[in-house]
Scaffold this motif. Sequence first.
Motif, PDB file in Angstrom:
ATOM      1  N   GLU A   1       0.811  -1.218   0.000  1.00  0.00           N
ATOM      2  CA  GLU A   1       0.000   0.000   0.000  1.00  0.00           C
ATOM      3  C   GLU A   1       0.845   1.268   0.000  1.00  0.00           C
ATOM      4  N   ILE A   2       2.025   1.204   0.610  1.00  0.00           N
ATOM      5  CA  ILE A   2       2.855   2.419   0.657  1.00  0.00           C
ATOM      6  C   ILE A   2       4.017   2.373  -0.331  1.00  0.00           C
ATOM      7  N   GLY A   3       4.098   1.300  -1.128  1.00  0.00           N
ATOM      8  CA  GLY A   3       5.154   1.195  -2.128  1.00  0.00           C
ATOM      9  C   GLY A   3       6.513   0.856  -1.558  1.00  0.00           C
ATOM     10  N   ALA A   4       6.527   0.174  -0.418  1.00  0.00           N
ATOM     11  CA  ALA A   4       7.789  -0.233   0.221  1.00  0.00           C
ATOM     12  C   ALA A   4       8.109  -1.678  -0.156  1.00  0.00           C
ATOM     13  N   PRO A   5       9.366  -2.079   0.021  1.00  0.00           N
ATOM     14  CA  PRO A   5       9.706  -3.491  -0.220  1.00  0.00           C
ATOM     15  C   PRO A   5       8.928  -4.397   0.741  1.00  0.00           C
ATOM     16  N   GLU A   6       8.645  -5.619   0.309  1.00  0.00           N
ATOM     17  CA  GLU A   6       7.876  -6.567   1.126  1.00  0.00           C
ATOM     18  C   GLU A   6       8.461  -6.784   2.510  1.00  0.00           C
ATOM     19  N   ASP A   7       9.769  -6.697   2.628  1.00  0.00           N
ATOM     20  CA  ASP A   7      10.414  -6.978   3.921  1.00  0.00           C
ATOM     21  C   ASP A   7      10.742  -5.703   4.703  1.00  0.00           C
ATOM     22  N   ASP A   8      10.047  -4.617   4.402  1.00  0.00           N
ATOM     23  CA  ASP A   8      10.290  -3.338   5.073  1.00  0.00           C
ATOM     24  C   ASP A   8      10.064  -3.496   6.575  1.00  0.00           C
ATOM     25  N   VAL A   9      11.049  -3.124   7.365  1.00  0.00           N
ATOM     26  CA  VAL A   9      10.993  -3.319   8.811  1.00  0.00           C
ATOM     27  C   VAL A   9       9.911  -2.451   9.458  1.00  0.00           C
ATOM     28  N   ARG A  10       9.659  -1.267   8.917  1.00  0.00           N
ATOM     29  CA  ARG A  10       8.606  -0.395   9.474  1.00  0.00           C
ATOM     30  C   ARG A  10       7.237  -1.036   9.306  1.00  0.00           C
ATOM     31  N   CYS A  11       7.020  -1.654   8.163  1.00  0.00           N
ATOM     32  CA  CYS A  11       5.738  -2.316   7.896  1.00  0.00           C
ATOM     33  C   CYS A  11       5.578  -3.546   8.785  1.00  0.00           C
ATOM     34  N   ALA A  12       6.672  -4.275   8.975  1.00  0.00           N
ATOM     35  CA  ALA A  12       6.638  -5.440   9.867  1.00  0.00           C
ATOM     36  C   ALA A  12       6.332  -5.011  11.297  1.00  0.00           C
ATOM     37  N   ALA A  13       6.954  -3.901  11.728  1.00  0.00           N
ATOM     38  CA  ALA A  13       6.725  -3.406  13.094  1.00  0.00           C
ATOM     39  C   ALA A  13       5.285  -2.936  13.260  1.00  0.00           C
ATOM     40  N   LEU A  14       4.755  -2.184  12.294  1.00  0.00           N
ATOM     41  CA  LEU A  14       3.377  -1.716  12.390  1.00  0.00           C
ATOM     42  C   LEU A  14       2.419  -2.906  12.459  1.00  0.00           C
ATOM     43  N   ALA A  15       2.629  -3.909  11.618  1.00  0.00           N
ATOM     44  CA  ALA A  15       1.764  -5.097  11.639  1.00  0.00           C
ATOM     45  C   ALA A  15       1.833  -5.785  13.001  1.00  0.00           C
ATOM     46  N   ARG A  16       3.036  -5.953  13.503  1.00  0.00           N
ATOM     47  CA  ARG A  16       3.227  -6.630  14.796  1.00  0.00           C
ATOM     48  C   ARG A  16       2.551  -5.864  15.926  1.00  0.00           C
ATOM     49  N   PHE A  17       2.826  -4.576  16.004  1.00  0.00           N
ATOM     50  CA  PHE A  17       2.272  -3.770  17.090  1.00  0.00           C
ATOM     51  C   PHE A  17       0.752  -3.674  16.988  1.00  0.00           C
ATOM     52  N   ALA A  18       0.234  -3.543  15.771  1.00  0.00           N
ATOM     53  CA  ALA A  18      -1.217  -3.466  15.594  1.00  0.00           C
ATOM     54  C   ALA A  18      -1.882  -4.758  16.045  1.00  0.00           C
ATOM     55  N   LEU A  19      -1.313  -5.890  15.672  1.00  0.00           N
ATOM     56  CA  LEU A  19      -1.899  -7.171  16.083  1.00  0.00           C
ATOM     57  C   LEU A  19      -1.841  -7.357  17.596  1.00  0.00           C
ATOM     58  N   GLU A  20      -0.738  -6.967  18.196  1.00  0.00           N
ATOM     59  CA  GLU A  20      -0.613  -7.079  19.662  1.00  0.00           C
ATOM     60  C   GLU A  20      -1.573  -6.123  20.362  1.00  0.00           C
ATOM     61  N   ALA A  21      -1.904  -5.006  19.725  1.00  0.00           N
ATOM     62  CA  ALA A  21      -2.791  -4.010  20.330  1.00  0.00           C
ATOM     63  C   ALA A  21      -4.194  -4.557  20.562  1.00  0.00           C
ATOM     64  N   ARG A  22      -4.576  -5.552  19.799  1.00  0.00           N
ATOM     65  CA  ARG A  22      -5.917  -6.121  19.954  1.00  0.00           C
ATOM     66  C   ARG A  22      -6.187  -6.515  21.397  1.00  0.00           C
ATOM     67  N   ASP A  23      -5.233  -7.171  22.043  1.00  0.00           N
ATOM     68  CA  ASP A  23      -5.447  -7.623  23.422  1.00  0.00           C
ATOM     69  C   ASP A  23      -5.582  -6.453  24.389  1.00  0.00           C
ATOM     70  N   VAL A  24      -4.853  -5.381  24.141  1.00  0.00           N
ATOM     71  CA  VAL A  24      -4.958  -4.191  24.994  1.00  0.00           C
ATOM     72  C   VAL A  24      -6.350  -3.583  24.841  1.00  0.00           C
ATOM     73  N   ILE A  25      -6.834  -3.513  23.613  1.00  0.00           N
ATOM     74  CA  ILE A  25      -8.141  -2.914  23.333  1.00  0.00           C
ATOM     75  C   ILE A  25      -9.269  -3.793  23.861  1.00  0.00           C
ATOM     76  N   PHE A  26      -9.225  -5.085  23.568  1.00  0.00           N
ATOM     77  CA  PHE A  26     -10.305  -5.990  23.968  1.00  0.00           C
ATOM     78  C   PHE A  26     -10.404  -6.125  25.477  1.00  0.00           C
ATOM     79  N   GLY A  27      -9.304  -5.919  26.184  1.00  0.00           N
ATOM     80  CA  GLY A  27      -9.305  -6.085  27.631  1.00  0.00           C
ATOM     81  C   GLY A  27      -9.877  -4.907  28.392  1.00  0.00           C
ATOM     82  N   ARG A  28     -10.374  -3.889  27.698  1.00  0.00           N
ATOM     83  CA  ARG A  28     -10.851  -2.666  28.352  1.00  0.00           C
ATOM     84  C   ARG A  28     -12.327  -2.414  28.069  1.00  0.00           C
ATOM     85  N   GLU A  29     -12.972  -1.782  29.019  1.00  0.00           N
ATOM     86  CA  GLU A  29     -14.370  -1.374  28.835  1.00  0.00           C
ATOM     87  C   GLU A  29     -14.476  -0.219  27.849  1.00  0.00           C
TER      88      GLU A  29
END
Length: 192
Positions: free
Chosen positions: A141-169
């Motif tokens: 989507e942003i025209g970066a290489p498939e193995d771009d570390v920023r994209c990997a970090a965003l994906a990782r952090f976003a997926l981990e954020a689910r538990d923080v969000i779901f655990g709250r009222e």
Amino acid sequence: MTELGRRERKKLQTRQSIADAALELFLARGFDDVGVKEIADRADVSVTTLFKHFPSKEALLFDEDEEQETALVDAVRNRPAGQSIPRALRDHFVGMASGHADHPLFVSFHRLVESTPALREYEHRMWMRHQVRLARVIAGEIGAPEDDVRCAALARFALEARDVIFGREDRERVADEVFGLLEHGWAADQQS
């Protein structure tokens, strides 16, 4: 959409019957106190058939893996023009949390998963498997290489954020804060 043939419909019905039987038994007695043979008997299939549809006992409760990955990818690819990727993921997770919370069995299901170490671990591993595909879609989507570390970090952090969000009222406020941090960075959020 292509109409499914009789054989495919039968497979889907069998799979759903097994998943429904497992959920019913697990909610009634707990994950550790129910065996796969009992689930197979309740669904009126053989144990062999059960394992043709589900690779493990844990997988019986998490049968929407492909749909979840598709929804994540769609949230990024089909976001409105001008919307950032973190905002699209934020909106997806808030919608997901609301949809799950409205389901009549959500509280019982969530309690079962949280109280069973094997299920908590399986759910986390299953969810995090989406990281590679999500990172590649973000990169595309942003025209970066498939193995771009920023994209990997965003994906990782976003997926981990689910538990923080779901655990709250206050899921929406928490999602705003977490994804705001992902979008704008830690330094922008701190006062001098």
